[in-house]
Design an enzyme around this catalytic site. Structure first.
Site, PDB file in Angstrom:
ATOM      1  N   THR A 186       0.784  -1.040   0.010  1.00  0.00           N
ATOM      2  CA  THR A 186      -0.005   0.078  -0.077  1.00  0.00           C
ATOM      3  C   THR A 186       1.011   1.419  -0.031  1.00  0.00           C
ATOM      4  O   THR A 186       2.031   1.347   0.628  1.00  0.00           O
ATOM      5  CB  THR A 186      -0.960   0.238   1.041  1.00  0.00           C
ATOM      6  OG1 THR A 186      -1.722   1.154   1.181  1.00  0.00           O
ATOM      7  CG2 THR A 186      -0.373  -0.119   2.671  1.00  0.00           C
ATOM      8  N   GLU A 331      -4.468  -2.879   5.161  1.00  0.00           N
ATOM      9  CA  GLU A 331      -4.006  -3.354   6.373  1.00  0.00           C
ATOM     10  C   GLU A 331      -4.989  -4.046   7.020  1.00  0.00           C
ATOM     11  O   GLU A 331      -4.831  -4.779   7.909  1.00  0.00           O
ATOM     12  CB  GLU A 331      -3.505  -2.120   7.346  1.00  0.00           C
ATOM     13  CG  GLU A 331      -2.223  -1.585   6.668  1.00  0.00           C
ATOM     14  CD  GLU A 331      -2.346  -0.315   5.965  1.00  0.00           C
ATOM     15  OE1 GLU A 331      -3.401  -0.412   5.156  1.00  0.00           O
ATOM     16  OE2 GLU A 331      -1.421   0.589   5.821  1.00  0.00           O
ATOM     17  N   LYS A 439      -6.724  10.423  -2.607  1.00  0.00           N
ATOM     18  CA  LYS A 439      -7.059   8.887  -2.983  1.00  0.00           C
ATOM     19  C   LYS A 439      -7.833   9.660  -4.449  1.00  0.00           C
ATOM     20  O   LYS A 439      -8.723  10.142  -4.281  1.00  0.00           O
ATOM     21  CB  LYS A 439      -7.979   8.337  -2.173  1.00  0.00           C
ATOM     22  CG  LYS A 439      -7.941   7.057  -2.765  1.00  0.00           C
ATOM     23  CD  LYS A 439      -8.472   5.941  -1.504  1.00  0.00           C
ATOM     24  CE  LYS A 439      -7.971   4.330  -1.756  1.00  0.00           C
ATOM     25  NZ  LYS A 439      -8.605   3.549  -0.884  1.00  0.00           N
ATOM     26  N   TRP A 444      -3.966   5.478  -4.657  1.00  0.00           N
ATOM     27  CA  TRP A 444      -3.109   6.334  -3.816  1.00  0.00           C
ATOM     28  C   TRP A 444      -2.180   7.477  -4.434  1.00  0.00           C
ATOM     29  O   TRP A 444      -1.680   6.922  -5.472  1.00  0.00           O
ATOM     30  CB  TRP A 444      -2.316   5.745  -2.747  1.00  0.00           C
ATOM     31  CG  TRP A 444      -3.309   5.222  -1.654  1.00  0.00           C
ATOM     32  CD1 TRP A 444      -3.268   4.102  -1.418  1.00  0.00           C
ATOM     33  CD2 TRP A 444      -4.114   5.867  -0.715  1.00  0.00           C
ATOM     34  NE1 TRP A 444      -4.233   3.600  -0.262  1.00  0.00           N
ATOM     35  CE2 TRP A 444      -4.801   4.745   0.301  1.00  0.00           C
ATOM     36  CE3 TRP A 444      -4.459   7.237  -0.451  1.00  0.00           C
ATOM     37  CZ2 TRP A 444      -5.525   5.048   1.180  1.00  0.00           C
ATOM     38  CZ3 TRP A 444      -5.486   7.460   0.510  1.00  0.00           C
ATOM     39  CH2 TRP A 444      -5.919   6.442   1.264  1.00  0.00           C
TER      40      TRP A 444
HETATM   41  P1  AMP Z   1      -6.750   1.355   0.919  1.00  0.00           P
HETATM   42  O1  AMP Z   1      -5.780   0.650   1.555  1.00  0.00           O
HETATM   43  O2  AMP Z   1      -5.964   1.766  -0.399  1.00  0.00           O
HETATM   44  O3  AMP Z   1      -7.798   0.135   0.455  1.00  0.00           O
HETATM   45  O4  AMP Z   1      -7.215   2.487   1.561  1.00  0.00           O
HETATM   46  C1  AMP Z   1      -7.589   2.474   2.830  1.00  0.00           C
HETATM   47  C2  AMP Z   1      -8.359   3.999   2.946  1.00  0.00           C
HETATM   48  O5  AMP Z   1      -9.271   4.434   1.638  1.00  0.00           O
HETATM   49  C3  AMP Z   1      -9.107   4.123   4.114  1.00  0.00           C
HETATM   50  O6  AMP Z   1      -8.028   4.241   5.280  1.00  0.00           O
HETATM   51  C4  AMP Z   1      -9.534   5.510   3.969  1.00  0.00           C
HETATM   52  O7  AMP Z   1      -8.946   6.599   4.080  1.00  0.00           O
HETATM   53  C5  AMP Z   1     -10.306   5.271   2.432  1.00  0.00           C
HETATM   54  N1  AMP Z   1     -11.466   4.728   2.293  1.00  0.00           N
HETATM   55  C6  AMP Z   1     -11.773   3.352   2.027  1.00  0.00           C
HETATM   56  N2  AMP Z   1     -13.238   3.218   2.287  1.00  0.00           N
HETATM   57  C7  AMP Z   1     -13.696   4.452   2.547  1.00  0.00           C
HETATM   58  C8  AMP Z   1     -15.032   4.808   2.578  1.00  0.00           C
HETATM   59  N3  AMP Z   1     -16.134   4.234   2.393  1.00  0.00           N
HETATM   60  N4  AMP Z   1     -15.006   6.180   2.696  1.00  0.00           N
HETATM   61  C9  AMP Z   1     -14.136   7.039   2.846  1.00  0.00           C
HETATM   62  N5  AMP Z   1     -13.057   6.595   2.887  1.00  0.00           N
HETATM   63  C10 AMP Z   1     -12.756   5.464   2.576  1.00  0.00           C
END
Ligand code: AMP
Length: 542
Positions: A186, A331, A439, A444
């Site tokens: 990530t 994570e 995002k 990212w």
């Molecule tokens: P990832 O590790 O790429 O899956 O990203 C995780 C991060 O995406 C989380 O810590 C949030 O900051 C953001 N995220 C994931 N789902 C949501 C959601 N439903 N609403 C807002 N932010 C989200």
């Protein structure tokens, strides 16, 4: 006194064994890179997963050795999910949207020995292979007839040649359920990408939980379309939960545009689909002008970024599709919360129900969460008090691969980098993000990388990158720049300067020249202050 029940390690191989034995005729449909639709069954997938295991044994790959993929969602990728992990190796799904430099870095860090790739990604493989000395076998996910000639990629074989003649019988090994099964890097943290290293146990527990009625509610009657890529946290665990429930699987391959997704939903009678908001935006955009309808789709789980209210309303009111807003992270394998109503909400007005649905949802059994305020104390569950969101549970990282970044836990809890509230009914809502990343379309962008490139320009004294709301991509980066005294540089020159230094979609959308960038007492850029200064700013073309 110990319980007297049978002890059996929770291993990923048991999922594919189960799917074959109990749902052997269940269908798996994949759109291929070639454009056609491929169909077979769970029974075929199981046989071919065992052939993959043999092919890996034949290469003398050791227990826990890493096998990487650069691949779309499809049946061959699914076979690697089970064949690699089931035989005791670790599946490393690489995100092909990263810059080749990042891919080479990640492959070396993971010490990948085999790289299996869809032909779409041949140019990427050509760009990185010379920098990945540990990869001893490249496998193109195609038959021998499609294997590119003179590609320059060493030790290249077609997947069908590599595994196709292997025996279909195989005794899956038994080992400690805590052994590593797959990994995913990530960039949602500062510094170099870090890998979450999932175990067989964490994967199976997550698969059980994901299938629950208040989570993804998967069953043998569903036809499931994971649009979320298999290189993003194992497509939210859907391949595993699908084997556990025996549902039909429909893979979109490389075609994620609204038209292709709509056609697949209709022709394959999809009942359930999962993806990030950007994908659904494209789907709805395709359907609206021609007033197209869904004939089978019942539910869609939307996560990865906040789901816009208009999207929930459109799916629900215009198409009769229930939206399940989900939150999680790499994570966390990734599921943390899902938004479904409780019995007490059923009598609420549509507007009141909507208020609940917009939240990121309730914790799934297995995930515990708490919110810590600025004073270091846990915040009450009142839906108002906000702070840093911490989580813990058996499918949440304890440590990153190779101990990168040190111990991430605080008193046994994992800091998510999200800022949230929790209400009296346990519904969590994200209000902000404290981690320094943006995002965009579910991917990212490191604000630090964007800033570092800007300050490498001779005319730039200081740069600060922040995310701005974008109607399609959720967020897009812009960079605020202070010029060196007397130096001249234009917006266009600076944007051009990014080319070749980062992936195209990671280049900021705009440059805003400012007199000064607000700094805190420790010299850190105060991004909240910068955001306030730029509150009237609008992204170009929005
Ligand atoms: P990832 O590790 O790429 O899956 O990203 C995780 C991060 O995406 C989380 O810590 C949030 O900051 C953001 N995220 C994931 N789902 C949501 C959601 N439903 N609403 C807002 N932010 C989200």
């Amino acid at each position: 006194m110990l319980g007297l029940m049978q002890s059996q390690p929770l291993l990923i191989s048991s999922l594919i064994d189960f799917a074959e034995r109990h749902h052997g005729s269940g269908e798996i449909v994949s759109r291929r890179v070639e454009g056609d639709l491929h169909r077979y069954t769970w029974s075929d997938a199981a046989k071919r997963s065992r052939q993959v295991a043999h092919a890996l044994d034949g290469m003398n790959l050791l227990f826990s050795d890493r096998v990487a993929t650069l691949a779309w969602n499809g049946y061959r990728h699914l076979e690697l999910y089970f064949g690699v992990s089931g035989s005791g190796r670790v599946l490393h799904t690489i995100n092909p949207r990263l810059h080749p430099d990042q891919i080479a870095w990640i492959a070396n860090h993971a010490e990948d020995q085999v790289l299996c790739f869809d032909l779409t990604f041949l140019p990427l493989v050509q760009a990185v292979h010379a920098r990945c000395p540990m990869i001893r076998q490249y496998v193109a996910l195609c038959g021998p007839d499609k294997l590119p000639k003179d590609s320059g990629v060493p030790n290249l074989v077609s997947y069908e040649d590599w595994m196709g003649s292997q025996p279909t019988a195989y005794d899956w090994p038994s080992f400690d359920e805590n052994s590593a099964s797959s990994m995913c890097y990530t960039s949602g943290t500062t510094g170099n990408p870090k890998a979450a290293l999932y175990s067989h146990r964490s994967t199976i527990l997550h698969a059980y939980a994901a299938a629950l009625p208040d989570v993804m509610c998967l069953s043998a009657r569903d036809a499931v379309l994971p649009v979320v890529p298999m290189f993003h946290v194992n497509a939210w665990g859907i391949p595993y939960s699908a084997a556990l429930t025996g549902c039909k699987l429909v893979f979109p391959g490389p075609a994620m545009d609204g038209k292709s997704i709509y056609e697949l939903i209709e022709t394959e009678k999809v009942t359930y689909a999962a993806g990030v908001p950007t994908v659904w935006q494209m789907l709805l955009g395709h359907m609206k002008p021609d007033n197209l309808r869904f004939s089978t789709l019942k539910r869609t789980v939307i996560g990865g970024s906040a789901c816009p209210p208009a999207m929930i309303t459109a799916f629900n009111d215009d198409y009769g599709v229930e939206v399940l807003h989900a939150w999680g992270m790499t994570e966390m394998s990734p599921l943390g919360t899902l938004c479904t109503l409780k019995n007490k909400h059923l009598g609420l007005s549509p507007e009141e129900k909507m208020k609940v649905r917009l939240k990121q949802g309730r914790a799934i059994y297995g995930v515990d969460m708490k919110v810590i305020g600025d004073d270091g104390n846990e915040q009450p569950w009142d839906g108002k008090s906000y702070g840093d969101l911490y989580v813990k549970g058996p499918w949440i990282v304890r440590e990153y691969f190779k101990g990168e970044g040190g111990n991430p836990l605080v008193d046994g809890w994992f800091p998510t980098g999200d800022v949230a509230t929790i209400d009296a009914d346990g519904y969590m809502q994200i209000t902000d993000r404290s981690k320094d990343v943006i995002k965009s379309g579910g991917e990212w962008i490191s604000s630090i990388d964007v800033e570092n490139i800007a300050v490498a320009h001779p005319a730039v004294a200081m740069a600060a990158c922040i995310g701005m709301k974008h109607p399609k991509w959720d967020e897009r980066p812009i960079v605020a720049v202070v010029k060196k005294p007397g130096a001249q540089v234009t917006r266009e020159e600076l944007l051009k300067f990014y080319e070749g230094k980062t992936a195209k979609w990671q280049i900021p959308d705009d440059v805003v020249f400012v007199e000064a960038i607000p700094l805190g007492a420790t010299g850190k850029i105060l991004k909240t202050r910068l955001r306030e200064t730029l509150k009237d700013y609008r992204l170009p073309n929005t």
